[in-house]
Enzyme design. Structure first.
Site, PDB file in Angstrom:
ATOM      1  N   GLU A 245     -12.348 -24.746  16.149  1.00 54.63           N
ATOM      2  CA  GLU A 245     -12.713 -23.365  16.527  1.00 54.63           C
ATOM      3  C   GLU A 245     -11.501 -22.514  16.240  1.00 54.63           C
ATOM      4  OE1 GLU A 245     -14.637 -22.512  20.220  1.00 54.63           O
ATOM      5  OE2 GLU A 245     -14.686 -24.647  20.627  1.00 54.63           O
ATOM      6  N   CYS A 279      -9.689 -14.375  19.755  1.00 54.06           N
ATOM      7  CA  CYS A 279     -10.278 -14.785  18.475  1.00 54.06           C
ATOM      8  C   CYS A 279     -11.352 -13.788  18.059  1.00 54.06           C
ATOM      9  CB  CYS A 279     -10.873 -16.176  18.579  1.00 54.06           C
ATOM     10  SG  CYS A 279     -12.172 -16.314  19.806  1.00 54.06           S
TER      11      CYS A 279
END
Ligand code: NAD
Length: 478
Positions: A245, A279
């Site tokens: 991720e 993110c």
């Protein structure tokens, strides 16, 4: 000075008897360096061995018993929520309400994953004699990032442990005390020895964990550069599942029928929250040419109204960057922006305040799209992980799609339009793992999968879907 207890292996901390100690690094109060000796590479083998030994008993406990321990952990997190939030803010600098929200999200995650998440694994009969059931993998390594040092690894260890795996967790080297506090919470929750283990350190320790032959899965949340390295380390080991991720260069695409006020509010928050160190932070705005001037002026005004401050200050809206290296990186990209042809709307400078920390002013640039680039590196393409937004304008929807997809990442896109059909067209064309309609890029839902495409992930979305990659389906026939 807080006491550093070292790794947590097989149910206890292995404290080291050394002079001096690990100093806490507080990015809002400048610079205190972490001594290198705190690395616990020597703990990797014992931690994996402890997790391996604990696996068989843990895997074949009744699910309800595993969930009992996890619910106890949830209660411990709830009891120690203030301590956890304080630890997160003091180590990585975000303002206290954000850390409090992170802890709450971590507490809530148990409810979603232990019900709906595990529900994804219900065994399935295709005929009377044929069915499949899910099997745990074994020892799972969880590598955490600094920006959400509790919430993100938490989603992964809940899924791993609930499905019968055991865990070795390595927090970011920037948040070792939060990692330690998490291990203390596991200890207090009374998990059987070896089910959860903690090792501390940076890249070297992470590499040793990833390469360990008894590790059956690596769950990594971090930058794409590190993720690519990890991928190379495991590519010769097909039995090891690798979940990546990674970062984003997330965009808002704003059409000429959008509610501009709503879009600007959402864009400001998505750009500035956590000082751009998310993110899913907003890095690019692709706006219809008829709105670009108004949007640019308004975004700049709102950005200037966000007060920087130390995490304990009640009026602080935006904290410092996490480290000196992050600040240097931010200023380097400002020079690269000018080289890439950007026109600065808000120029960068370091903010001097008391206590002194790595505070910078957010930056906004205007850019013209110059067609797709082959190398996909530099200011236009890299994740800067700081409060910086590049604004592009477009005439036709096809152009907006081209600008959006001219990016090596594919994590989150927000589309602002009143037209549902146009939004659905964007679903078809925008290359992302998370697509939001008339809302900002941050604030991902806990009840959905979360993951990216291209350099943002490798097709194993986490969030609700984590139990799927922590297990493998076994086909059973008679
Ligand atoms: P990072 O890549 O520097 O470090 C992440 C973790 O990997 C740390 O624990 C680090 O010690 C470890 N590590 C570093 N090098 C390693 C190696 N060679 N082998 C094994 N482990 C290694 O990331 P960071 O700066 O802590 O976090 C910020 C990054 O994380 C950003 O890129 C951000 O976008 C990303 N992120 C992604 C998500 C997501 O869900 N997609 C969520 C949060 C953060």
């Amino acid at each position: 000075m807080e006491r550093f207890k070292g790794p947590y292996v097989n149910g206890c901390f292995i404290e080291r008897k050394r002079k001096g100690g690990l100093q806490k690094c507080d990015p809002g109060k400048t610079i205190r360096t972490i001594g290198v000796w705190y690395e616990t590479k020597g703990a990797v083998k014992p931690a994996v061995a402890a997790a391996q030994q604990a696996f068989d008993n843990w895997a074949w406990l009744k699910e309800s018993e595993r969930l009992y321990y996890l619910r106890t952990l949830q209660a411990v997190f709830t009891k120690r929520r203030d301590q956890l939030a304080e630890s997160i803010s003091s180590e990585m600098g975000k303002i206290l309400p954000e850390s409090q929200a992170e802890v709450q999200a971590a507490i809530d995650k148990f409810d979603t994953l232990l019900t709906e998440g595990l529900g994804l694994l219900a065994s399935h009969k295709s005929t009377q004699n044929n069915y499949y059931a899910y099997h745990p993998r074994g020892v799972m390594v969880i590598l955490g990032p600094f920006n959400f040092p509790l919430h993100l690894p938490n989603g992964n260890w809940i899924a791993a442990l609930a499905t019968g795996n055991t865990v070795v967790f390595k927090p970011s080297e920037l948040t070792p005390f939060t990692g330690q506090l998490i291990a203390e919470c596991f200890h207090e929750a009374g998990f059987p020895k070896g089910v959860f283990n903690l090792v501390q350190g940076g890249a070297t320790v992470g590499q040793s964990l990833v390469k360990h032959p008894d590790v059956k899965g690596v769950i990594f949340v971090g930058s794409d550069r590190t993720g690519q390295e990890i991928k190379k380390q495991v590519e010769h080991d097909p039995k090891k599942i690798c979940i990546l991720e990674m970062g984003g260069k997330n965009a808002a695409v704003i059409f000429d029928d959008a509610d501009l006020e709503k879009a600007i509010t959402a864009c400001t928050a998505s750009m500035l929250t956590t000082t751009g160190q998310r993110c899913n932070a907003l890095s690019r705005i692709i706006v219809h040419e008829s709105m670009v001037t108004q949007l640019t002026v308004e975004l700049a005004n709102r950005t200037l109204s966000w007060h920087p401050g130390y995490y304990k200050q009640a009026d602080a809206m935006i904290g410092p960057l996490v480290s000196k290296a992050a600040m240097t990186n931010f200023f380097n990209y400002q020079e690269l922006a000018i080289k890439a042809g950007a026109r600065a709307v808000l120029t960068p400078f370091r903010i001097s305040m008391s206590p002194e920390g790595y505070y910078v002013t957010p930056t906004i640039h205007r850019l013209d799209w110059q067609g797709p680039s082959k190398d996909q590196i530099g200011y236009r393409y890299d994740e800067i992980f700081a409060p910086d937004v590049a604004i592009y304008s477009f005439k036709k929807p096809e152009e907006a799609i081209q600008i959006h997809n001219d990016c090596r990442y594919g994590l989150v896109a927000s589309v602002f339009t009143k037209d549902k059909i146009r939004f659905e067209e964007m679903f078809r064309y925008l290359e992302v793992g998370n697509l939001y309609w008339n809302r900002g890029t941050i604030g991902s839902s806990p009840t959905l999968p979360f993951g990216g495409v291209k350099a943002s992930g490798n097709d194993h979305p986490a969030g609700l879907f984590s139990p799927l990659f922590c297990t493998y389906p076994v086909a059973i026939q008679s």
